[in-house]
Design an enzyme around this catalytic site. Structure first.
Site, mmCIF file in Angstrom:
data_model
loop_
_atom_site.group_PDB
_atom_site.id
_atom_site.type_symbol
_atom_site.label_atom_id
_atom_site.label_comp_id
_atom_site.label_asym_id
_atom_site.label_seq_id
_atom_site.Cartn_x
_atom_site.Cartn_y
_atom_site.Cartn_z
ATOM 1 N N GLY A 46 0.831 -1.193 0.000
ATOM 2 C CA GLY A 46 0.000 0.000 0.000
ATOM 3 C C GLY A 46 0.866 1.244 0.000
ATOM 4 O O GLY A 46 2.019 1.216 0.439
ATOM 5 N N GLN A 51 2.815 9.950 0.959
ATOM 6 C CA GLN A 51 4.117 9.301 1.092
ATOM 7 C C GLN A 51 5.039 9.612 -0.074
ATOM 8 O O GLN A 51 6.242 9.379 0.017
ATOM 9 C CB GLN A 51 3.954 7.792 1.238
ATOM 10 C CG GLN A 51 3.342 7.382 2.568
ATOM 11 C CD GLN A 51 3.170 5.892 2.642
ATOM 12 O OE1 GLN A 51 2.167 5.343 2.207
ATOM 13 N NE2 GLN A 51 4.173 5.227 3.190
ATOM 14 N N CYS A 88 5.852 -0.106 7.451
ATOM 15 C CA CYS A 88 5.478 1.012 6.587
ATOM 16 C C CYS A 88 6.651 1.355 5.684
ATOM 17 O O CYS A 88 7.805 1.362 6.132
ATOM 18 C CB CYS A 88 5.111 2.214 7.451
ATOM 19 S SG CYS A 88 4.629 3.686 6.532
ATOM 20 N N LEU A 89 6.364 1.660 4.431
ATOM 21 C CA LEU A 89 7.418 2.041 3.492
ATOM 22 C C LEU A 89 8.117 3.337 3.913
ATOM 23 O O LEU A 89 9.260 3.567 3.537
ATOM 24 C CB LEU A 89 6.852 2.179 2.079
ATOM 25 C CG LEU A 89 6.339 0.889 1.441
ATOM 26 C CD1 LEU A 89 5.707 1.172 0.075
ATOM 27 C CD2 LEU A 89 7.462 -0.133 1.312
ATOM 28 N N HIS A 130 -4.471 1.355 7.417
ATOM 29 C CA HIS A 130 -3.122 1.934 7.463
ATOM 30 C C HIS A 130 -2.991 3.093 6.473
ATOM 31 O O HIS A 130 -2.524 4.182 6.828
ATOM 32 C CB HIS A 130 -2.099 0.830 7.160
ATOM 33 C CG HIS A 130 -0.682 1.295 7.127
ATOM 34 N ND1 HIS A 130 0.224 0.947 8.103
ATOM 35 C CD2 HIS A 130 0.007 2.057 6.229
ATOM 36 C CE1 HIS A 130 1.399 1.494 7.807
ATOM 37 N NE2 HIS A 130 1.294 2.160 6.677
ATOM 38 N N GLU A 131 -3.410 2.858 5.231
ATOM 39 C CA GLU A 131 -3.254 3.897 4.196
ATOM 40 C C GLU A 131 -4.195 5.073 4.427
ATOM 41 O O GLU A 131 -3.816 6.234 4.216
ATOM 42 C CB GLU A 131 -3.455 3.301 2.800
ATOM 43 C CG GLU A 131 -2.455 2.212 2.433
ATOM 44 C CD GLU A 131 -0.997 2.581 2.649
ATOM 45 O OE1 GLU A 131 -0.633 3.757 2.525
ATOM 46 O OE2 GLU A 131 -0.203 1.661 2.942
ATOM 47 N N HIS A 134 -2.739 7.391 6.880
ATOM 48 C CA HIS A 134 -1.733 8.294 6.288
ATOM 49 C C HIS A 134 -2.380 9.584 5.794
ATOM 50 O O HIS A 134 -1.795 10.662 5.899
ATOM 51 C CB HIS A 134 -1.017 7.625 5.109
ATOM 52 C CG HIS A 134 0.195 6.848 5.475
ATOM 53 N ND1 HIS A 134 1.295 7.404 6.085
ATOM 54 C CD2 HIS A 134 0.491 5.534 5.310
ATOM 55 C CE1 HIS A 134 2.209 6.484 6.278
ATOM 56 N NE2 HIS A 134 1.748 5.335 5.824
#
Length: 162
Positions: A46, A51, A88-89, A130-131, A134
């Site tokens: 994701g 991000q 997380c990225l 999660h996304e 963000h």
């Protein structure tokens, strides 16, 4: 399509609230395509627009069932709970155990602007939450499980690295 730089921990943009998408045009489609390519290149499941430095309410997700785009998403229903390790990225190499809903229903627009409802369970529910977090400037580290739950998780998953 092109890969974009993923903003990392400490970048103040990650704490900002994203704005609604109003224009569904070629520039926006390019952003979505670049986000998808960036997510795959980084081996993620994701990615939110913030991000990659764009404060738009847009996310891409693929937990193995093909890519999904959620524009202006809002969670309209949750059920159950799951406790799993999450990463997380934007926080490479880090993990933490979070409590998330087992099931979510999300209302969002697709890339054409059409409003749809999407459902997710297990990993997909986790990725959606999660996304969407963000988009509100929330990192998973703000959703870490309480100490008691974490101790229970470690007892039930002795091989997990958290």
């Amino acid at each position: 399509m092109a890969t974009r730089n993923i903003r990392k921990k400490g970048d103040p943009i990650l704490k900002l609230k994203s704005r609604r998408v109003e224009r569904f045009d070629e520039r926006f489609f390019t952003l979505l395509d670049d986000m998808r390519e960036t997510m795959y290149e980084a081996d993620g499941c994701g990615l939110a627009a913030v991000q990659v430095g764009v404060l738009k309410r847009a996310v891409v997700i693929d937990v193995g069932n093909g890519p999904m785009e959620l524009i202006n998403p809002e969670i309209i229903e949750t059920r159950g709970e799951q406790m799993e390790a999450e990463g997380c990225l934007s926080l490479p190499g880090e993990q933490g155990v979070t409590l998330r809903p087992q099931f979510v229903r999300v209302r969002a627009q697709d890339r054409t602007g059409e409003v749809r409802e999407y459902t997710g369970e297990d990993l997909l529910a986790r990725a959606m939450c999660h996304e969407i977090d963000h988009l509100d400037g929330i990192l998973y580290t703000q959703r870490l499980a309480p100490k008691e739950a974490l101790e229970r998780f470690r007892r039930e998953h002795p091989d997990a690295e958290v």
